[in-house]
Design a protein around this motif. Structure first.
Motif, mmCIF file in Angstrom:
data_model
loop_
_atom_site.group_PDB
_atom_site.id
_atom_site.type_symbol
_atom_site.label_atom_id
_atom_site.label_comp_id
_atom_site.label_asym_id
_atom_site.label_seq_id
_atom_site.Cartn_x
_atom_site.Cartn_y
_atom_site.Cartn_z
ATOM 1 N N ASP A 8 -6.424 -0.527 6.970
ATOM 2 C CA ASP A 8 -7.679 -1.262 6.801
ATOM 3 C C ASP A 8 -7.826 -2.337 7.872
ATOM 4 O O ASP A 8 -6.957 -3.186 7.999
ATOM 5 N N ARG A 32 -11.938 -2.203 1.188
ATOM 6 C CA ARG A 32 -10.665 -1.506 1.017
ATOM 7 C C ARG A 32 -9.573 -2.453 0.504
ATOM 8 O O ARG A 32 -8.676 -2.042 -0.225
ATOM 9 N N GLN A 33 -9.660 -3.720 0.903
ATOM 10 C CA GLN A 33 -8.684 -4.685 0.402
ATOM 11 C C GLN A 33 -8.891 -4.920 -1.099
ATOM 12 O O GLN A 33 -7.933 -5.030 -1.868
ATOM 13 N N LYS A 57 -8.499 7.931 2.144
ATOM 14 C CA LYS A 57 -9.304 6.716 2.340
ATOM 15 C C LYS A 57 -8.486 5.477 2.003
ATOM 16 O O LYS A 57 -8.519 4.472 2.687
ATOM 17 N N PHE A 58 -7.702 5.544 0.953
ATOM 18 C CA PHE A 58 -6.867 4.412 0.568
ATOM 19 C C PHE A 58 -5.703 4.232 1.532
ATOM 20 O O PHE A 58 -5.333 3.113 1.898
ATOM 21 N N LYS A 82 0.842 -1.202 0.000
ATOM 22 C CA LYS A 82 0.000 0.000 0.000
ATOM 23 C C LYS A 82 0.880 1.257 0.000
ATOM 24 O O LYS A 82 0.600 2.239 -0.694
ATOM 25 N N HIS A 93 -10.193 -2.721 -3.086
ATOM 26 C CA HIS A 93 -9.689 -1.478 -3.703
ATOM 27 C C HIS A 93 -8.184 -1.578 -3.932
ATOM 28 O O HIS A 93 -7.669 -1.154 -4.972
ATOM 29 N N GLN A 94 -7.477 -2.119 -2.928
ATOM 30 C CA GLN A 94 -6.031 -2.239 -3.050
ATOM 31 C C GLN A 94 -5.664 -3.154 -4.221
ATOM 32 O O GLN A 94 -4.732 -2.880 -4.979
#
Length: 600
Positions: A443, A489-490, A438-439, A376, A492-493
């Motif tokens: 998470d 979120r994961q 947000k990213f 990340k 998204h990653q």
């Protein structure tokens, strides 16, 4: 987790069972074979010893009976030759018949002037011949048809011969003479009913015993007909051995009876009358006790083997059950479930292994978290340049319109328009920063049921500005798809890693396609495809390896795809890479639909 085919797979339980069975069966087989041989040899030795004792006992009994009769006949002979008158000799013979109930006839032979032995006395107990259904004439005919070798009796001093008359008269002739090398001066012959000898050789269920003469003919036998018929037994191996022995008093041998039975034979010379005692015993009967013992040993061995197999099964189950639990736990670990507990409490080394396995799962999860954070941060660095460029433009606009507003402060319309533009550009900066934060925010990985298209749309917002800056066209083809249970979120990653890699691959003015669909097996598929140069065939198998990168030094960590693969696997899905030379690359994210089982 798939297993590579490595030939025949044999469970440990079966191996333990097989090894135990082989060891026990081998041990029991060796034991039984040795025991059977030792027991059989011991029983055979015992049987031979018993037969030897029997023939010795029978021989002594026969010798005693024959010598008793012979002594009485010698006494008569010595007394008769002294008497000068025939009447006196006959009187002595008559008294001899009266004193011995088993005598049928008594004869005295004397040597004449020419040296021949001629009968001078013949006395017959007529009343004793009636039960035998013979007469004195039959006895006289017997002398003519089967004469005794009187001239040679002197060498032996005693001769015993079976001179039975069929069909029912069993007769035994005993002849005695003084010892001499030539023709004896006198010979006494007596025809005897062999009741005493027949009683000695009465039948037995364990053995057969009989008496044969110098020709091998039956003298006393459990089968009276063999005696009456003067049957020759000289062809029997044990009789043949007895007749052919010279200087040997007794012996034993094993032979085939001719009807498939194995016999144990023993013989012994009586020592008088050129007689031999024979015993025969059935080998199988002699070994019957040994066979019974072997059968019992086999049953005992089978019981031991069955008990050992049962114990082996119990022990193997206690051994393999925790191993199977560890195998299941390993499969769960491969699917990304790092909190699996093997639940092994065997109290031995396997339990220690399970504890180490549980600790390994925790360490792997912690390592995955660290890898994900590293990836990340790497993505954060790649986004930095794009964010700087994106914020720089609206900030320049804000500054320009602020200056314009200051110059046109007396123009209300111009001032209002300038502040409206400032507000719009400020909101644009805030949106860019909020998406970035947000990213970047750590998470917690909590899963929830969400619409897959919403997850994809939110993920695209993270890179939309950067792709636009790089003049990369982004095509969205979001189809109908059921909800999924994921940590948004994961995902998204994962999307961010795939899109940044695609951007790097296509360069400026390239194209990227993002689509969603429902597969035939019910799973949801997210596809990221580009029109870049593709992935070389020798590189494709390595792209999910940690720290593997094709980017230049300082431009990539090699963690993005590895972490993405782990995230998708942890969600029960799979990440697939496809590529053809000069035809771009395609990455497929396949996730299971939301169910109560995968929630959380």
């Amino acid at each position: 987790m798939s297993r590579a085919k490595k030939g025949l797979r044999i469970p440990i339980r079966l191996r333990l069972l097989g090894m135990m069975a082989i060891v026990l069966l081998g041990t029991m087989a060796v034991y039984l074979s040795l025991a059977a041989k030792l027991i059989a040899d011991d029983r055979l030795t015992y049987a031979f010893d018993l037969n030897q004792k029997l023939v010795s006992v029978f021989s002594a009994q026969v010798r005693g009976t024959i010598e008793s009769t012979a002594e009485r006949l010698r006494l008569y002979g010595n007394m008769a030759v002294v008497e000068r008158s025939i009447a006196a000799k006959n009187d002595l013979a008559e008294r001899m018949l009266l004193s011995e109930n088993d005598l049928l006839r008594i004869q005295l032979y004397l040597q004449n002037a020419s040296g021949e032995l001629v009968p001078v006395v013949t006395r017959v107990a007529e009343e004793r011949l009636l039960p035998l259904e013979i007469t004195a004439v039959d006895l006289a005919e017997l002398d003519r048809s089967r004469p005794l070798p009187l001239a040679s009796i002197g060498r032996e001093q005693l001769l015993v011969a079976n001179r039975s008359l069929p069909p029912s008269a069993s007769l035994l002739t005993v002849a005695v003479a003084p010892r001499t090398d030539g023709v004896p001066p006198w010979v006494v012959c007596a025809d005897v009913v062999p009741e005493k000898l027949l009683g000695v050789f009465a039948g037995s269920s364990l053995y057969a015993a009989y008496l044969v003469d110098f020709e091998g003919r039956a003298v006393a036998h459990p089968d009276v007909q063999k005696v009456v018929g003067r049957e020759s037994l000289a062809s029997t191996p044990v009789v043949r051995a007895a007749l052919g022995s010279h200087g040997t008093r007794s012996g034993a041998l094993e032979y085939d009876s001719g009807d498939g039975r194995a016999l144990l034979g023993s013989w012994a010379h009586v020592g008088v009358g050129r007689l031999s005692v024979i015993t025969e015993a059935d080998r199988d009967e002699a070994l019957a006790a040994a066979y019974r013992l072997v059968r019992l040993s086999i049953l005992f061995a089978v019981a031991v083997v069955l008990a050992a197999i049962f114990v082996t099964i119990v022990v193997a189950r206690r051994l393999t059950t925790p191993i199977r639990k560890l195998s299941v736990a390993a499969a769960e670990l491969a699917r990304g479930n790092y909190d699996i507990d093997p639940d092994v409490h065997s109290g031995d080394e396997i339990e220690d292994l399970a504890d180490d396995f549980r600790e390994m799962g925790r360490e792997i999860r912690a390592g995955q978290v660290r890898l994900a954070q590293s990836a990340k941060l790497a993505a954060f660095g790649q986004l930095g340049a794009g964010i700087t460029h994106e914020i720089k433009n609206p900030l320049g606009s804000i500054r320009g319109f602020a200056q314009l507003g200051l110059r046109a402060i007396n123009d209300a319309n111009q001032t209002r328009e300038s502040f409206q533009i400032i507000e719009k550009e400020t909101e644009r900066c805030l949106e860019i920063v909020q998406n970035f934060l947000k990213f970047a925010r750590k998470d917690p990985g909590k899963r929830a049921v969400v619409a897959v298209n919403d997850v994809v749309a939110d993920g695209l917002k993270l890179v939309a500005h950067q792709l636009s800056t790089s003049q990369v066209r982004l095509h969205r083809e979001l189809g109908e798809a059921p909800p999924v249970c994921v940590a948004a979120r994961q995902i998204h990653q994962v999307l961010l890693n795939l899109l940044l890699n695609a951007e790097h691959a296509v360069g400026q003015k390239g194209e990227i396609w993002v689509s969603t669909a429902t597969l035939d097996d019910g799973r949801v598929e997210i596809v990221v495809r580009d029109n870049g140069p593709g992935i070389p065939a020798d590189v494709l198998p390595k792209i999910f390896d940690p720290f593997f990168t094709t980017k230049g030094e300082g431009k990539g960590t090699g963690l993005g795809l590895s972490v993405s693969y782990g995230i998708v696997a942890e969600h029960g899905g799979e990440l697939i890479a496809e590529s053809e030379p000069d035809a771009g690359a395609t990455f497929r994210i396949r996730l299971p639909v939301a169910t109560p089982q995968n929630l959380g």
